[in-house]
Design a protein around this motif. Sequence first.
Motif, PDB file in Angstrom:
ATOM      1  N   MET A   1      36.966  41.454  24.152  1.00 22.15           N
ATOM      2  CA  MET A   1      37.627  41.424  25.445  1.00 22.15           C
ATOM      3  C   MET A   1      39.133  41.375  25.221  1.00 22.15           C
ATOM      4  O   MET A   1      39.614  40.643  24.371  1.00 22.15           O
ATOM      5  CB  MET A   1      37.177  40.209  26.256  1.00 22.15           C
ATOM      6  N   ILE A   2      39.844  42.148  25.992  1.00 21.46           N
ATOM      7  CA  ILE A   2      41.302  42.141  25.947  1.00 21.46           C
ATOM      8  C   ILE A   2      41.797  41.319  27.129  1.00 21.46           C
ATOM      9  O   ILE A   2      41.454  41.601  28.281  1.00 21.46           O
ATOM     10  CB  ILE A   2      41.861  43.576  26.030  1.00 21.46           C
ATOM     11  N   GLN A   3      42.575  40.284  26.840  1.00 21.68           N
ATOM     12  CA  GLN A   3      43.162  39.451  27.895  1.00 21.68           C
ATOM     13  C   GLN A   3      44.671  39.568  27.761  1.00 21.68           C
ATOM     14  O   GLN A   3      45.222  39.357  26.682  1.00 21.68           O
ATOM     15  CB  GLN A   3      42.711  38.005  27.725  1.00 21.68           C
ATOM     16  N   ARG A   4      45.333  39.931  28.848  1.00 19.97           N
ATOM     17  CA  ARG A   4      46.762  40.177  28.769  1.00 19.97           C
ATOM     18  C   ARG A   4      47.497  39.571  29.952  1.00 19.97           C
ATOM     19  O   ARG A   4      47.068  39.675  31.089  1.00 19.97           O
ATOM     20  CB  ARG A   4      47.019  41.677  28.717  1.00 19.97           C
ATOM     21  N   MET A   5      48.632  38.945  29.635  1.00 19.28           N
ATOM     22  CA  MET A   5      49.543  38.434  30.656  1.00 19.28           C
ATOM     23  C   MET A   5      50.394  39.604  31.139  1.00 19.28           C
ATOM     24  O   MET A   5      50.957  40.334  30.324  1.00 19.28           O
ATOM     25  CB  MET A   5      50.470  37.358  30.079  1.00 19.28           C
ATOM     26  N   ILE A   6      50.479  39.775  32.452  1.00 20.81           N
ATOM     27  CA  ILE A   6      51.279  40.844  33.035  1.00 20.81           C
ATOM     28  C   ILE A   6      52.286  40.196  33.981  1.00 20.81           C
ATOM     29  O   ILE A   6      51.913  39.675  35.034  1.00 20.81           O
ATOM     30  CB  ILE A   6      50.404  41.859  33.788  1.00 20.81           C
ATOM     31  N   GLU A   7      53.556  40.224  33.585  1.00 25.80           N
ATOM     32  CA  GLU A   7      54.606  39.609  34.400  1.00 25.80           C
ATOM     33  C   GLU A   7      55.046  40.574  35.484  1.00 25.80           C
ATOM     34  O   GLU A   7      55.397  41.721  35.209  1.00 25.80           O
ATOM     35  CB  GLU A   7      55.811  39.227  33.539  1.00 25.80           C
ATOM     36  N   LEU A   8      55.018  40.090  36.713  1.00 27.48           N
ATOM     37  CA  LEU A   8      55.473  40.896  37.840  1.00 27.48           C
ATOM     38  C   LEU A   8      56.957  40.693  38.104  1.00 27.48           C
ATOM     39  O   LEU A   8      57.590  41.536  38.714  1.00 27.48           O
ATOM     40  CB  LEU A   8      54.668  40.552  39.095  1.00 27.48           C
ATOM     41  N   GLY A   9      57.491  39.579  37.690  1.00 27.15           N
ATOM     42  CA  GLY A   9      58.899  39.259  37.923  1.00 27.15           C
ATOM     43  C   GLY A   9      59.092  37.769  37.835  1.00 27.15           C
ATOM     44  O   GLY A   9      58.307  37.061  37.210  1.00 27.15           O
ATOM     45  N   GLU A  10      60.129  37.295  38.489  1.00 29.88           N
ATOM     46  CA  GLU A  10      60.463  35.878  38.386  1.00 29.88           C
ATOM     47  C   GLU A  10      60.200  35.095  39.669  1.00 29.88           C
ATOM     48  O   GLU A  10      60.796  34.046  39.885  1.00 29.88           O
ATOM     49  CB  GLU A  10      61.905  35.723  37.926  1.00 29.88           C
ATOM     50  N   GLY A  11      59.324  35.577  40.496  1.00 25.33           N
ATOM     51  CA  GLY A  11      58.809  34.748  41.574  1.00 25.33           C
ATOM     52  C   GLY A  11      59.507  34.811  42.905  1.00 25.33           C
ATOM     53  O   GLY A  11      59.232  34.000  43.776  1.00 25.33           O
ATOM     54  N   TYR A  12      60.403  35.749  43.125  1.00 27.36           N
ATOM     55  CA  TYR A  12      61.029  35.867  44.434  1.00 27.36           C
ATOM     56  C   TYR A  12      60.218  36.866  45.262  1.00 27.36           C
ATOM     57  O   TYR A  12      59.179  36.526  45.794  1.00 27.36           O
ATOM     58  CB  TYR A  12      62.493  36.274  44.289  1.00 27.36           C
ATOM     59  N   SER A  13      60.630  38.088  45.345  1.00 28.03           N
ATOM     60  CA  SER A  13      59.846  39.069  46.097  1.00 28.03           C
ATOM     61  C   SER A  13      58.588  39.474  45.338  1.00 28.03           C
ATOM     62  O   SER A  13      57.629  39.966  45.927  1.00 28.03           O
ATOM     63  CB  SER A  13      60.697  40.301  46.404  1.00 28.03           C
ATOM     64  N   ASP A  14      58.575  39.264  44.020  1.00 28.16           N
ATOM     65  CA  ASP A  14      57.402  39.615  43.210  1.00 28.16           C
ATOM     66  C   ASP A  14      56.183  38.785  43.594  1.00 28.16           C
ATOM     67  O   ASP A  14      55.052  39.214  43.385  1.00 28.16           O
ATOM     68  CB  ASP A  14      57.705  39.423  41.731  1.00 28.16           C
ATOM     69  N   LEU A  15      56.415  37.615  44.138  1.00 32.30           N
ATOM     70  CA  LEU A  15      55.315  36.767  44.569  1.00 32.30           C
ATOM     71  C   LEU A  15      54.489  37.458  45.650  1.00 32.30           C
ATOM     72  O   LEU A  15      53.269  37.323  45.691  1.00 32.30           O
ATOM     73  CB  LEU A  15      55.851  35.427  45.081  1.00 32.30           C
ATOM     74  N   TYR A  16      55.146  38.248  46.492  1.00 34.74           N
ATOM     75  CA  TYR A  16      54.438  38.971  47.541  1.00 34.74           C
ATOM     76  C   TYR A  16      53.496  40.008  46.933  1.00 34.74           C
ATOM     77  O   TYR A  16      52.401  40.242  47.444  1.00 34.74           O
ATOM     78  CB  TYR A  16      55.419  39.631  48.508  1.00 34.74           C
ATOM     79  N   GLU A  17      53.905  40.628  45.834  1.00 31.25           N
ATOM     80  CA  GLU A  17      53.041  41.589  45.136  1.00 31.25           C
ATOM     81  C   GLU A  17      51.833  40.875  44.537  1.00 31.25           C
ATOM     82  O   GLU A  17      50.715  41.388  44.585  1.00 31.25           O
ATOM     83  CB  GLU A  17      53.829  42.324  44.051  1.00 31.25           C
ATOM     84  N   LEU A  18      52.062  39.687  43.980  1.00 29.32           N
ATOM     85  CA  LEU A  18      50.961  38.902  43.418  1.00 29.32           C
ATOM     86  C   LEU A  18      49.931  38.573  44.501  1.00 29.32           C
ATOM     87  O   LEU A  18      48.723  38.715  44.289  1.00 29.32           O
ATOM     88  CB  LEU A  18      51.499  37.620  42.788  1.00 29.32           C
ATOM     89  N   ILE A  19      50.408  38.182  45.650  1.00 32.18           N
ATOM     90  CA  ILE A  19      49.528  37.858  46.778  1.00 32.18           C
ATOM     91  C   ILE A  19      48.773  39.110  47.223  1.00 32.18           C
ATOM     92  O   ILE A  19      47.568  39.063  47.492  1.00 32.18           O
ATOM     93  CB  ILE A  19      50.328  37.234  47.934  1.00 32.18           C
ATOM     94  N   GLU A  20      49.473  40.237  47.275  1.00 33.86           N
ATOM     95  CA  GLU A  20      48.843  41.488  47.693  1.00 33.86           C
ATOM     96  C   GLU A  20      47.762  41.930  46.710  1.00 33.86           C
ATOM     97  O   GLU A  20      46.683  42.382  47.116  1.00 33.86           O
ATOM     98  CB  GLU A  20      49.915  42.575  47.833  1.00 33.86           C
ATOM     99  N   LEU A  21      48.027  41.777  45.415  1.00 30.21           N
ATOM    100  CA  LEU A  21      47.023  42.118  44.402  1.00 30.21           C
ATOM    101  C   LEU A  21      45.759  41.277  44.577  1.00 30.21           C
ATOM    102  O   LEU A  21      44.643  41.797  44.525  1.00 30.21           O
ATOM    103  CB  LEU A  21      47.584  41.890  42.996  1.00 30.21           C
ATOM    104  N   ALA A  22      45.942  39.989  44.779  1.00 32.49           N
ATOM    105  CA  ALA A  22      44.795  39.089  44.940  1.00 32.49           C
ATOM    106  C   ALA A  22      44.038  39.378  46.233  1.00 32.49           C
ATOM    107  O   ALA A  22      42.804  39.361  46.256  1.00 32.49           O
ATOM    108  CB  ALA A  22      45.252  37.645  44.903  1.00 32.49           C
ATOM    109  N   THR A  23      44.758  39.671  47.289  1.00 32.88           N
ATOM    110  CA  THR A  23      44.124  39.945  48.579  1.00 32.88           C
ATOM    111  C   THR A  23      43.341  41.257  48.537  1.00 32.88           C
ATOM    112  O   THR A  23      42.231  41.342  49.069  1.00 32.88           O
ATOM    113  CB  THR A  23      45.189  40.001  49.693  1.00 32.88           C
ATOM    114  N   ALA A  24      43.905  42.257  47.873  1.00 35.84           N
ATOM    115  CA  ALA A  24      43.257  43.568  47.815  1.00 35.84           C
ATOM    116  C   ALA A  24      42.023  43.563  46.920  1.00 35.84           C
ATOM    117  O   ALA A  24      41.132  44.396  47.094  1.00 35.84           O
ATOM    118  CB  ALA A  24      44.249  44.615  47.325  1.00 35.84           C
ATOM    119  N   GLN A  25      41.979  42.630  45.959  1.00 31.77           N
ATOM    120  CA  GLN A  25      40.852  42.591  45.020  1.00 31.77           C
ATOM    121  C   GLN A  25      40.182  41.210  45.042  1.00 31.77           C
ATOM    122  O   GLN A  25      39.934  40.607  43.999  1.00 31.77           O
ATOM    123  CB  GLN A  25      41.347  42.910  43.612  1.00 31.77           C
ATOM    124  N   LYS A  26      39.877  40.735  46.230  1.00 31.66           N
ATOM    125  CA  LYS A  26      39.316  39.392  46.408  1.00 31.66           C
ATOM    126  C   LYS A  26      38.123  39.117  45.507  1.00 31.66           C
ATOM    127  O   LYS A  26      37.997  38.034  44.950  1.00 31.66           O
ATOM    128  CB  LYS A  26      38.889  39.191  47.866  1.00 31.66           C
TER     129      LYS A  26
END
Length: 129
Positions: A1-26
């Motif tokens: 199994m390949i497990q990888r950390m993927i950084e979206l950014g430093e938590g300002y507007s990137d947090l919205y992308e993180l939320i969107e990813l989780a919501t789209a793939q519940k």
Amino acid sequence: MIQRMIELGEGYSDLYELIELATAQKSRVAHLLKFTTSKDKDTYCSFAVIFKPTSIGDFQPIYYCREGIKLTGDSISKREQLINDLASSLEKEIITLNLRHSTSFFEKELFHQYVIGILRLNHLISPLK
């Protein structure tokens, strides 16, 4: 199994992308995480989402926003509240872990290996096969 950390950014507007990813793939969300860390007498947090491995390729991504949210006392910031709302909508608990600050590592990849090791030790991701 390949497990990888993927950084979206430093938590300002990137947090919205993180939320969107989780919501789209519940159905793929395995865990929601909050990493706390200290630097120069200030406390910061990172938010992460661990997805279940893909059916093809056995790849497990860990998306995160790195240390961009400064924690202030007892009040909850708007960004923290957004993650709390996400956890409620996904019926997941936020797991909080205290980590070393990423700047204490010479390279970001070393930080990623450190976090993956912590996640394995806490049985949040599978051990190496």
